[in-house]
Design an enzyme around this catalytic site. Structure first.
Site, PDB file in Angstrom:
ATOM      1  N   TYR A  20     -31.119 -25.996   8.680  1.00 33.82           N
ATOM      2  CA  TYR A  20     -29.754 -25.467   8.736  1.00 33.82           C
ATOM      3  C   TYR A  20     -29.306 -25.316  10.199  1.00 33.82           C
ATOM      4  CZ  TYR A  20     -26.051 -21.957   8.816  1.00 33.82           C
ATOM      5  OH  TYR A  20     -24.895 -21.276   9.083  1.00 33.82           O
ATOM      6  N   HIS A  98     -25.028 -21.999  18.283  1.00 35.29           N
ATOM      7  CA  HIS A  98     -24.014 -22.644  17.449  1.00 35.29           C
ATOM      8  C   HIS A  98     -22.632 -22.334  18.004  1.00 35.29           C
ATOM      9  CE1 HIS A  98     -26.368 -23.151  13.383  1.00 35.29           C
ATOM     10  NE2 HIS A  98     -26.788 -23.953  14.329  1.00 35.29           N
ATOM     11  N   GLU A 105     -22.640 -18.248  18.463  1.00 37.12           N
ATOM     12  CA  GLU A 105     -23.733 -17.646  17.711  1.00 37.12           C
ATOM     13  C   GLU A 105     -25.045 -18.022  18.387  1.00 37.12           C
ATOM     14  OE1 GLU A 105     -22.145 -17.414  13.080  1.00 37.12           O
ATOM     15  OE2 GLU A 105     -23.457 -19.078  13.709  1.00 37.12           O
ATOM     16  N   ASN A 107     -28.616 -18.044  17.391  1.00 36.60           N
ATOM     17  CA  ASN A 107     -29.469 -17.930  16.209  1.00 36.60           C
ATOM     18  C   ASN A 107     -30.937 -17.862  16.606  1.00 36.60           C
ATOM     19  OD1 ASN A 107     -27.486 -18.643  13.788  1.00 36.60           O
ATOM     20  ND2 ASN A 107     -27.013 -20.023  15.479  1.00 36.60           N
TER      21      ASN A 107
END
Length: 215
Positions: A20, A98, A105, A107
């Site tokens: 992902y 991201h 973001e 992550n």
């Protein structure tokens, strides 16, 4: 900035999180970038983890489109030290940036295994760790003047029902009218709001401690 922990991946097995974070679409568009760690090494740690719980995944989510590069890495180090103090070098961290949502973001992906002794690791227990994580989050927002998505001033004053989209515009307009009347001093109490609604033919179906439900 707000700290989020995600539910365990349900697609792609225990390494679904890496798939992902580094999806082919994001990588192709240049909206996913590895900031720290090696995805292949992290993947190996997850796949070879003998324990039932394999990985914790989450992110530092910003409303800002981007922030200074030095601050990114400083926040990453400080977050690691806060979440797992004294564990530097004993835990594998993968950090992926991201930018595909029009905001930043950072992550993180943490295989749930302590590397030195191959023991099970629990980086985050919600009930025990949430107060500490939120304190860190709030402190960093103050230090760096990040916008806070949880700021009460940003809370919506009306909760709409997505199943009745045609009516949502009317509810939203009503909310704006009531807010304007409060700001103009025409409404000074909760009771006056209820009475105004009823006088206007609007049914108040529930009155909770901090909300009104209307039809």
């Amino acid at each position: 900035m707000v700290v989020k922990f995600f539910k365990p991946p349900t697609h792609g097995g225990s390494v679904g999180a890496i798939k992902y974070l580094l999806s082919s679409k994001r990588v192709k568009n240049g909206t996913a970038k590895v900031l720290q760690g090696d995805p292949n090494i992290t993947k190996d740690f997850i796949l070879n983890n003998p324990h039932k719980q394999k990985v914790d995944v989450g992110c530092l989510s910003f409303e800002e489109e981007n922030i200074d590069e030095r601050i990114k890495y400083k926040l990453m180090r400080e977050f690691e030290d806060m979440l797992l103090p004294g564990m530097a070098g004993k835990v594998n961290w993968l950090w992926v940036e991201h930018t595909d949502k029009g905001r930043l973001e950072l992550n993180f992906c943490i295989p749930k295994i302590e590397l030195e002794k191959n023991r099970a690791l629990t980086p985050y227990l919600h009930m025990a760790d949430l107060p500490r994580v939120e304190t860190w989050q709030n402190l960093k927002n103050l230090i760096y003047n990040f916008t806070d998505p949880k700021d009460p001033a940003k809370a919506r004053t009306v909760e709409l029902n997505s199943k009745i989209k045609k009516l949502n515009l009317h509810y939203d307009n009503l909310d704006k009218i009531l807010l304007q009347k409060v700001n103009d001093g025409e409404i000074e109490s909760r009771e006056q709001i209820i009475q105004l609604l009823r006088d206007s033919g609007i049914t108040v179906t529930r009155t909770g401690k901090d909300y009104l439900a209307i039809k």
